[in-house]
Design a protein around this motif. Structure first.
Motif, PDB file in Angstrom:
ATOM      1  N   TYR A 198      -9.969  38.450   3.187  1.00  0.00           N
ATOM      2  CA  TYR A 198     -10.051  38.069   2.255  1.00  0.00           C
ATOM      3  C   TYR A 198     -11.908  38.606   1.601  1.00  0.00           C
ATOM      4  O   TYR A 198     -12.257  38.966   0.775  1.00  0.00           O
ATOM      5  CB  TYR A 198     -10.255  36.709   1.970  1.00  0.00           C
ATOM      6  N   PHE A 199     -12.551  38.345   2.605  1.00  0.00           N
ATOM      7  CA  PHE A 199     -14.150  38.590   2.676  1.00  0.00           C
ATOM      8  C   PHE A 199     -14.136  40.460   2.721  1.00  0.00           C
ATOM      9  O   PHE A 199     -15.697  40.994   2.169  1.00  0.00           O
ATOM     10  CB  PHE A 199     -14.923  38.116   3.735  1.00  0.00           C
ATOM     11  N   LEU A 200     -13.831  40.930   3.762  1.00  0.00           N
ATOM     12  CA  LEU A 200     -12.875  41.857   3.740  1.00  0.00           C
ATOM     13  C   LEU A 200     -13.091  43.088   2.171  1.00  0.00           C
ATOM     14  O   LEU A 200     -13.609  43.627   1.572  1.00  0.00           O
ATOM     15  CB  LEU A 200     -12.942  42.334   5.366  1.00  0.00           C
ATOM     16  N   GLU A 201     -12.568  42.004   1.759  1.00  0.00           N
ATOM     17  CA  GLU A 201     -11.775  42.286   0.362  1.00  0.00           C
ATOM     18  C   GLU A 201     -12.743  42.913  -0.583  1.00  0.00           C
ATOM     19  O   GLU A 201     -12.894  43.603  -0.998  1.00  0.00           O
ATOM     20  CB  GLU A 201     -10.378  42.178   0.126  1.00  0.00           C
ATOM     21  N   LYS A 202     -13.290  41.515  -0.892  1.00  0.00           N
ATOM     22  CA  LYS A 202     -14.322  41.143  -1.342  1.00  0.00           C
ATOM     23  C   LYS A 202     -15.251  42.159  -1.199  1.00  0.00           C
ATOM     24  O   LYS A 202     -16.600  42.477  -2.315  1.00  0.00           O
ATOM     25  CB  LYS A 202     -15.014  39.127  -1.945  1.00  0.00           C
ATOM     26  N   THR A 203     -16.128  42.044  -0.331  1.00  0.00           N
ATOM     27  CA  THR A 203     -16.845  42.848  -0.376  1.00  0.00           C
ATOM     28  C   THR A 203     -17.454  44.079   0.613  1.00  0.00           C
ATOM     29  O   THR A 203     -18.311  44.524   0.565  1.00  0.00           O
ATOM     30  CB  THR A 203     -17.983  42.020   1.493  1.00  0.00           C
ATOM     31  N   ASP A 204     -15.595  44.785   0.578  1.00  0.00           N
ATOM     32  CA  ASP A 204     -15.940  45.944   1.342  1.00  0.00           C
ATOM     33  C   ASP A 204     -17.244  46.942   3.006  1.00  0.00           C
ATOM     34  O   ASP A 204     -17.499  47.498   3.209  1.00  0.00           O
ATOM     35  CB  ASP A 204     -16.665  47.554   0.926  1.00  0.00           C
ATOM     36  N   ALA A 205     -17.092  45.552   3.743  1.00  0.00           N
ATOM     37  CA  ALA A 205     -17.796  45.290   4.738  1.00  0.00           C
ATOM     38  C   ALA A 205     -16.914  46.442   5.563  1.00  0.00           C
ATOM     39  O   ALA A 205     -16.044  46.039   5.724  1.00  0.00           O
ATOM     40  CB  ALA A 205     -17.646  44.095   5.025  1.00  0.00           C
ATOM     41  N   ASP A 206     -17.057  46.664   6.868  1.00  0.00           N
ATOM     42  CA  ASP A 206     -16.437  47.396   7.512  1.00  0.00           C
ATOM     43  C   ASP A 206     -15.466  46.856   8.703  1.00  0.00           C
ATOM     44  O   ASP A 206     -15.192  46.774   9.216  1.00  0.00           O
ATOM     45  CB  ASP A 206     -17.393  47.782   8.699  1.00  0.00           C
ATOM     46  N   VAL A 207     -16.241  45.829   9.582  1.00  0.00           N
ATOM     47  CA  VAL A 207     -16.304  44.627  10.296  1.00  0.00           C
ATOM     48  C   VAL A 207     -16.381  42.860   9.653  1.00  0.00           C
ATOM     49  O   VAL A 207     -17.633  42.933   9.189  1.00  0.00           O
ATOM     50  CB  VAL A 207     -17.060  45.024  11.387  1.00  0.00           C
ATOM     51  N   VAL A 208     -16.217  42.086   9.888  1.00  0.00           N
ATOM     52  CA  VAL A 208     -16.441  40.821   9.909  1.00  0.00           C
ATOM     53  C   VAL A 208     -16.441  40.147  11.597  1.00  0.00           C
ATOM     54  O   VAL A 208     -15.498  40.032  11.919  1.00  0.00           O
ATOM     55  CB  VAL A 208     -15.267  40.272   9.102  1.00  0.00           C
ATOM     56  N   GLY A 209     -17.278  39.041  11.642  1.00  0.00           N
ATOM     57  CA  GLY A 209     -17.429  38.863  13.205  1.00  0.00           C
ATOM     58  C   GLY A 209     -16.866  37.044  12.524  1.00  0.00           C
ATOM     59  O   GLY A 209     -17.343  36.832  11.779  1.00  0.00           O
ATOM     60  N   ILE A 210     -16.692  37.154  14.190  1.00  0.00           N
ATOM     61  CA  ILE A 210     -15.787  35.407  14.299  1.00  0.00           C
ATOM     62  C   ILE A 210     -16.239  34.786  15.049  1.00  0.00           C
ATOM     63  O   ILE A 210     -16.198  35.419  16.033  1.00  0.00           O
ATOM     64  CB  ILE A 210     -14.614  35.210  14.054  1.00  0.00           C
ATOM     65  N   GLY A 211     -17.047  33.619  14.547  1.00  0.00           N
ATOM     66  CA  GLY A 211     -17.722  33.106  16.236  1.00  0.00           C
ATOM     67  C   GLY A 211     -19.213  33.367  16.692  1.00  0.00           C
ATOM     68  O   GLY A 211     -19.695  33.849  15.794  1.00  0.00           O
ATOM     69  N   GLU A 212     -19.647  33.057  17.907  1.00  0.00           N
ATOM     70  CA  GLU A 212     -20.558  33.821  18.408  1.00  0.00           C
ATOM     71  C   GLU A 212     -20.907  35.466  18.661  1.00  0.00           C
ATOM     72  O   GLU A 212     -19.748  35.850  18.392  1.00  0.00           O
ATOM     73  CB  GLU A 212     -21.062  32.638  19.624  1.00  0.00           C
ATOM     74  N   GLY A 213     -21.979  35.380  18.155  1.00  0.00           N
ATOM     75  CA  GLY A 213     -21.996  36.859  17.941  1.00  0.00           C
ATOM     76  C   GLY A 213     -22.928  37.604  18.812  1.00  0.00           C
ATOM     77  O   GLY A 213     -23.317  39.103  19.174  1.00  0.00           O
ATOM     78  N   GLU A 214     -23.661  36.487  20.261  1.00  0.00           N
ATOM     79  CA  GLU A 214     -24.661  37.497  20.805  1.00  0.00           C
ATOM     80  C   GLU A 214     -23.888  38.395  21.792  1.00  0.00           C
ATOM     81  O   GLU A 214     -24.219  40.106  21.854  1.00  0.00           O
ATOM     82  CB  GLU A 214     -25.245  36.922  21.761  1.00  0.00           C
TER      83      GLU A 214
END
Length: 424
Positions: free
Chosen positions: A66-82
């Motif tokens: 849903y957030f990819l479609e709403k923002t046109d972002a290339d990638v969504v990170g899920i969980g810890e990002g380090e």
């Protein structure tokens, strides 16, 4: 920091070269709307084809597609990002494929939604590097204000661990379990902040410093032995609010504990999976006040089948025990995507999906997103209005009395330390 309008971000990205732009948000109506505005500004840059746009945080992670479609972002990170982000940058550099990076979601070149394997949690959080404070204007960020902080005291947040051992039905935290930092690591960070930035007050802003009686006492004793000599606040659990624990916290510098009470109705507390009863709550708050620590009394209303009179009980409790270190009001519960309560709302036809939640239902944190009770919206709003008016009036009366006392000290006792009635 300067609160520029979103258009300034587009202009800034037009004038500078970046490889990646990242935005991270938690759940919430404000965060959602701000993310959409920032995404629009980012995507409007004339350089957009030359940089990757990524998003993350508990908000987007609950429904990446849903957030990819709403923002046109290339990638969504899920969980810890380090670890994820280092691998993601390698993928953007052509050193590996996006599919090989755990903990992300994206739309591939064929227009297919892809969610990779879940990112394993970092078990030893002491291994994670400290924040790069030198990249920020710390004279600005150290102006954070908390209960019982003096005007000349500088303040910063520190994490004592990650996660929580409890599972409240309204919590949308994605990562399970609790991973504490060592006392040595926490102390080293605080000592650095003291010496480098003259920090006198620390906010332990993680979900739960008081994860057990034993850990809390051990941590406080380490602070005492290290002679940290700082004020601090934290999030706590009333299950562990014993007199001996609280006295040790007081000795170690604790001045404020933020408690998630949520309700005074035992049946509702059971439904929430709070692991609390009204008796435990009352005992813990009385103990906290007895040792001289301010309690933050957080109460929400409207969990599954919660009775309307629970609001009256909450008001009486707040009027009896609130020491007015902060203004406290009662808010409706919100079923954020990712929470058990959100799933309940979907199953019972109270919500359709994430889009229905963010685009139609969740318009403000003080308004109902979903009504889980047997009472009408009008009944609930009337009761909340009456309750919060009483709480606001009481808080203002206390503040007025404090000003009057200050005024008397100034003119009748010639208080030369007085520095004006204006709030700072």
């Amino acid at each position: 920091m300067y609160h520029w309008p979103d258009e300034n971000l587009t202009e800034y990205l037009d004038q500078h070269d970046y490889d990646v732009v990242e935005v991270s948000v938690i759940g919430g109506y404000y965060q959602y709307k701000k993310l959409l505005k920032l995404s629009k500004a980012i995507n409007a840059s004339k350089n957009r084809e030359y940089f990757k746009f990524t998003i993350g945080g508990h908000g987007p992670a609950a429904d990446p597609k849903y957030f990819l479609e709403k923002t046109d972002a290339d990638v969504v990170g899920i969980g810890e990002g380090e670890i994820t982000y280092v691998e993601l940058l390698d993928a953007f550099s052509g050193k590996r494929t996006l599919e090989s990076v755990d903990g992300i979601a994206f739309i591939n070149n064929d227009g297919v939604y892809v969610r990779t394997k879940t990112r394993e949690l970092i078990q030893n959080v002491d291994d994670i590097a400290w924040p790069a404070w030198d990249l920020f204007d710390m004279n600005y960020y150290a102006l954070l204000r908390e209960p019982h902080i003096q005007g000349n005291e500088r303040c910063l947040p520190v994490l004592s661990g990650r996660g929580c051992i409890f599972a409240c039905n309204f919590c949308y935290r994605m990562d399970k379990g609790f991973r504490p930092r060592s006392a040595e690591s926490i102390i080293a960070e605080i000592e650095f902040l003291k010496s480098k930035y003259n920090i006198k007050y620390v906010i332990f802003s993680d979900e739960l410093l008081m994860s057990s009686r034993e850990r809390t006492v051990e941590l406080c004793q380490a602070f005492i032995d290290a002679k940290l000599n700082i004020k601090w606040s934290c999030n706590g659990r009333l299950n562990f609010a014993d007199i001996d624990v609280l006295m040790k916290m007081k000795e170690a510098g604790c001045v404020f504990i933020n408690y998630g009470i949520e309700s005074l109705d035992d049946k509702t507390l059971f439904v929430m999976h709070k692991g609390l009863t009204r008796k435990i709550i009352t005992r813990g708050i009385e103990n906290t006040l007895k040792v001289g620590i301010s309690p933050g009394l957080n109460i929400i209303y409207g969990n599954i089948d919660e009775p309307l009179e629970a609001i009256d009980e909450a008001v009486e409790f707040l009027l009896k025990y609130d020491d007015h270190a902060q203004l406290r009001t009662i808010r409706p519960v919100t079923p954020y995507p990712g929470s058990e309560l959100f799933d309940y709302a979907i199953e019972h036809g109270l919500l359709r999906d994430t889009a229905d939640f963010y685009e139609n239902k969740h318009t403000n944190s003080d308004l109902l997103a979903v009504n889980f009770t047997k009472h009408s919206d009008e009944e609930i709003y009337k009761k909340l209005y009456e309750a919060n008016m009483r709480l606001i009036d009481c808080y203002l009366e206390v503040q007025a009395e404090a000003y009057k006392k200050t005024c008397a000290e100034l003119y009748f006792n010639r208080d030369s330390t007085f520095r004006g009635f204006r709030q700072t």
